[in-house]
Design a protein around this motif. Sequence first.
Motif, PDB file in Angstrom:
ATOM      1  N   GLU A 159      -4.095   4.563   7.725  1.00  0.00           N
ATOM      2  CA  GLU A 159      -4.752   3.278   7.947  1.00  0.00           C
ATOM      3  C   GLU A 159      -5.710   3.375   9.129  1.00  0.00           C
ATOM      4  OE1 GLU A 159      -3.695  -1.456   8.754  1.00  0.00           O
ATOM      5  OE2 GLU A 159      -2.092  -0.016   8.275  1.00  0.00           O
ATOM      6  N   ASN A 197      -7.510  -5.350  -2.075  1.00  0.00           N
ATOM      7  CA  ASN A 197      -8.717  -5.396  -1.251  1.00  0.00           C
ATOM      8  C   ASN A 197      -8.539  -4.587   0.033  1.00  0.00           C
ATOM      9  OD1 ASN A 197     -10.173  -6.974   1.184  1.00  0.00           O
ATOM     10  ND2 ASN A 197     -11.449  -7.074  -0.643  1.00  0.00           N
ATOM     11  N   GLU A 198      -7.369  -4.698   0.653  1.00  0.00           N
ATOM     12  CA  GLU A 198      -7.089  -3.954   1.880  1.00  0.00           C
ATOM     13  C   GLU A 198      -7.095  -2.447   1.621  1.00  0.00           C
ATOM     14  OE1 GLU A 198      -3.363  -5.420   3.206  1.00  0.00           O
ATOM     15  OE2 GLU A 198      -4.119  -7.421   3.727  1.00  0.00           O
ATOM     16  N   SER A 231       0.835  -1.194   0.000  1.00  0.00           N
ATOM     17  CA  SER A 231       0.000   0.000   0.000  1.00  0.00           C
ATOM     18  C   SER A 231       0.873   1.247   0.000  1.00  0.00           C
ATOM     19  CB  SER A 231      -0.905   0.013   1.238  1.00  0.00           C
ATOM     20  OG  SER A 231      -1.561   1.265   1.361  1.00  0.00           O
ATOM     21  N   THR A 243     -10.727  -1.361   1.112  1.00  0.00           N
ATOM     22  CA  THR A 243     -11.452  -1.427   2.376  1.00  0.00           C
ATOM     23  C   THR A 243     -11.121  -0.233   3.255  1.00  0.00           C
ATOM     24  OG1 THR A 243     -11.577  -3.849   2.348  1.00  0.00           O
ATOM     25  CG2 THR A 243     -11.787  -2.773   4.490  1.00  0.00           C
ATOM     26  N   ASN A 244      -9.869   0.174   3.278  1.00  0.00           N
ATOM     27  CA  ASN A 244      -9.481   1.344   4.067  1.00  0.00           C
ATOM     28  C   ASN A 244     -10.136   2.617   3.514  1.00  0.00           C
ATOM     29  OD1 ASN A 244      -7.797   2.300   6.319  1.00  0.00           O
ATOM     30  ND2 ASN A 244      -6.695   3.440   4.736  1.00  0.00           N
TER      31      ASN A 244
END
Length: 213
Positions: free
Chosen positions: A33, A181-182, A27, A185-186
């Motif tokens: 985050e 995906n992470e 990322s 989602t964030n």
Amino acid sequence: MKTNRHVVTMAFLMFASLWITGCASFSRQRLVEVGTIQPPADATLAAKATYRFTSGVDMGVGPRQDHAPNVRQQLEKEFVDFLTTSGYFASLVPGQNGDIQLEADLVNYGDAIAAALAGAIGGLSLCTIPCWATDNYRLKVKVVTAQGKTGVYLLDDAMTTVIWLPMIVVMPFKFPIGVSNEVRTNMYKHLILRMQQDGFLPPAKPAPQNTPA
């Protein structure tokens, strides 16, 4: 148009073939985050919302292209599932005229030529020469309440995929699909927090405090 599609297709195929030899994604953390989203303090205030979701790709070699239906549906499900499980939406269904209307558009943008070049270098060197490419994600959401209150949210983040043989060690933990995906989602977490700050969503339940042993 055929040339543009050829470049995008070539970039995709090169990256797909290299995933089995060594790559890892990270990322870019353009957005801070966010940890666990606390549920609303009063669940009865959860919104009954409707939405419209679009998604596409803009690789800088022509006009934006909408995602194929199966890809859009997968991203739409990801978006809707996260928002509904957050507890802030009593319902979130396609359509219009909900208590809150969401108009969401998710775009994956970048440089197709740079991606193709990175894939070519990695492939020709058998991943012994490190190279990388960045996937940028831009989420734009327009919010309109039944009372006419409006808000527009623009969230931008990215991940960089490194193609290099040593990356095979961390690839199981940093596989591109999981990292993307992470990242998204964030972005959804930030959307909820910003809507909450602007009064579109109810206040959150206080986070549990750690008590000394």
